[in-house]
Design a protein around this motif. Structure first.
Motif, PDB file in Angstrom:
ATOM      1  N   ALA A 198      15.603  53.950  41.703  1.00 35.84           N
ATOM      2  CA  ALA A 198      16.240  52.636  41.567  1.00 35.84           C
ATOM      3  C   ALA A 198      16.635  52.388  40.115  1.00 35.84           C
ATOM      4  N   GLU A 199      15.813  52.871  39.192  1.00 36.14           N
ATOM      5  CA  GLU A 199      16.114  52.712  37.765  1.00 36.14           C
ATOM      6  C   GLU A 199      17.413  53.427  37.397  1.00 36.14           C
ATOM      7  N   TYR A 200      17.581  54.659  37.916  1.00 35.80           N
ATOM      8  CA  TYR A 200      18.803  55.415  37.607  1.00 35.80           C
ATOM      9  C   TYR A 200      20.034  54.690  38.166  1.00 35.80           C
ATOM     10  N   VAL A 201      19.905  54.180  39.388  1.00 34.61           N
ATOM     11  CA  VAL A 201      21.041  53.488  40.025  1.00 34.61           C
ATOM     12  C   VAL A 201      21.398  52.220  39.256  1.00 34.61           C
ATOM     13  N   ASP A 202      20.395  51.501  38.790  1.00 31.09           N
ATOM     14  CA  ASP A 202      20.660  50.280  38.020  1.00 31.09           C
ATOM     15  C   ASP A 202      21.458  50.582  36.753  1.00 31.09           C
ATOM     16  N   ILE A 203      21.170  51.696  36.126  1.00 28.91           N
ATOM     17  CA  ILE A 203      21.821  52.040  34.856  1.00 28.91           C
ATOM     18  C   ILE A 203      23.181  52.706  35.071  1.00 28.91           C
ATOM     19  N   HIS A 204      23.240  53.646  36.025  1.00 27.39           N
ATOM     20  CA  HIS A 204      24.437  54.487  36.168  1.00 27.39           C
ATOM     21  C   HIS A 204      25.284  54.166  37.397  1.00 27.39           C
ATOM     22  N   GLY A 205      24.772  53.329  38.293  1.00 27.32           N
ATOM     23  CA  GLY A 205      25.512  53.011  39.503  1.00 27.32           C
ATOM     24  C   GLY A 205      25.387  54.112  40.553  1.00 27.32           C
ATOM     25  N   GLN A 206      25.956  53.841  41.739  1.00 26.44           N
ATOM     26  CA  GLN A 206      25.891  54.797  42.844  1.00 26.44           C
ATOM     27  C   GLN A 206      27.207  55.540  42.980  1.00 26.44           C
ATOM     28  N   PRO A 207      27.173  56.835  43.287  1.00 29.33           N
ATOM     29  CA  PRO A 207      28.415  57.552  43.606  1.00 29.33           C
ATOM     30  C   PRO A 207      28.936  57.077  44.958  1.00 29.33           C
ATOM     31  N   SER A 208      30.239  56.885  45.049  1.00 26.58           N
ATOM     32  CA  SER A 208      30.822  56.385  46.300  1.00 26.58           C
ATOM     33  C   SER A 208      31.319  57.508  47.195  1.00 26.58           C
TER      34      SER A 208
END
Length: 301
Positions: free
Chosen positions: A170-180
């Motif tokens: 979750a920390e990585y997603v908060d910083i870098h976003g999700q790949p679509s």
């Protein structure tokens, strides 16, 4: 001369590539190994192995003799097993190699249950993510991921398919976003399993569409799946791994599933064994048990 012993010594010298390795494998002295080879060559009146203090070279007659001897010893072992295993009570040693992560999470618990059902069976379990040579290591079974068999002397049975999941903390997603979509992975740090058939090539499917992504170099490459999971939990990047390995973390939200509309190419576990082991009741029963156990636990995961 003990003919069977001499033939066994000759076989292991050829397979292991040295007198020293054969001595360690057979729990004999190097002098005993040399004596058996010398007696065999004297009996045949033909050189089988040229050796010096530093190296050995198998002669053409030695190579020809090895292939015939190997088949004879395998058939003899099969004949012995057919009698030894003719009773309902299984007994003896089964030597098995398994990949480290799948071994700890899935296969070792299965082996423990198998041994409780068959108390006269002993199991030697070698955990390694490297592909081990079954003949060289004296293995009865190797549990490994899918891929072409490197020898015609081997056979395989599929244990179970494993769904792969793309995830990150979750920390990585908060910083870098999700790949679509798969191409979005080019801008992310994707954690690499170095022993995969194609570590930097990930394949995804959506309906009938297939996309193959050749990823750039990663900042983190490792030869163990559980180490990869630890790196993903620490927020270092995106992980592609069997869902079974991260089921708990996905459930708690520590790891987040990414690109849910895309399915990663499936992985599978196989039981690989030497051709002559197919007639072994111990090996057949062991593989049957592993398949049943893994199938049940994967379906309930």
């Amino acid at each position: 001369m003990d003919k069977i012993k001499a033939l066994t010594v000759f076989r292991r010298v050829i397979e292991l590539g040295s007198f020293k390795a054969a001595a360690e494998d057979l729990l004999l002295s190097k002098a005993a190994i040399s004596k058996n080879i010398n007696q065999l060559e004297d009996y045949l009146q033909a050189p089988l192995i040229h050796r010096t203090t530093r190296k050995m070279h198998v002669t053409e007659k030695g190579k020809q003799y090895y292939h015939q001897v190997r088949n004879i010893l395998d058939e003899l072992n099969t004949a012995d097993l057919s009698i030894i295993e003719s009773s309902n009570q299984l007994r003896g040693l089964i030597k098995v190699s398994v990949p480290m992560s799948a071994g700890l999470l899935l296969i070792n618990p299965a082996v423990c249950e198998f041994m409780k059902e068959h108390p006269e069976i002993s199991v030697e379990l070698l955990m390694s993510d490297q592909y081990l040579d079954l003949v060289e290591q004296g293995l009865d079974v190797a549990i490994r991921g899918g891929g072409p068999l490197k020898s015609s002397s081997l056979k395989s049975r599929k244990i179970h398919g494993l769904d792969l999941v793309l995830c990150a903390s979750a920390e990585y997603v908060d910083i870098h976003g999700q790949p679509s979509e798969p191409e979005s992975l080019y801008t992310h740090n994707c954690l690499m399993y170095s022993l995969a058939l194609s570590p930097r090539q990930w394949v995804f499917r959506q309906d009938n569409e297939v996309r193959t992504i050749d990823l750039p170099p990663s900042s983190y490459v490792v030869n163990n799946g559980l180490a990869l999971k630890q790196a993903a939990r620490a927020g270092l990047g995106i992980l592609l791994t069997p869902k079974l390995f991260v089921a708990k973390e996905l459930q708690t939200g520590e790891l987040v599933k990414l690109m849910p509309d895309w399915q990663a190419e499936k992985h599978a576990l196989y039981a690989v064994y030497p051709f002559h082991k197919e007639q072994s009741k111990n090996v057949r029963t062991f593989i049957d048990f592993i398949i049943k156990y893994v199938t049940k636990n994967c379906e309930n995961a």
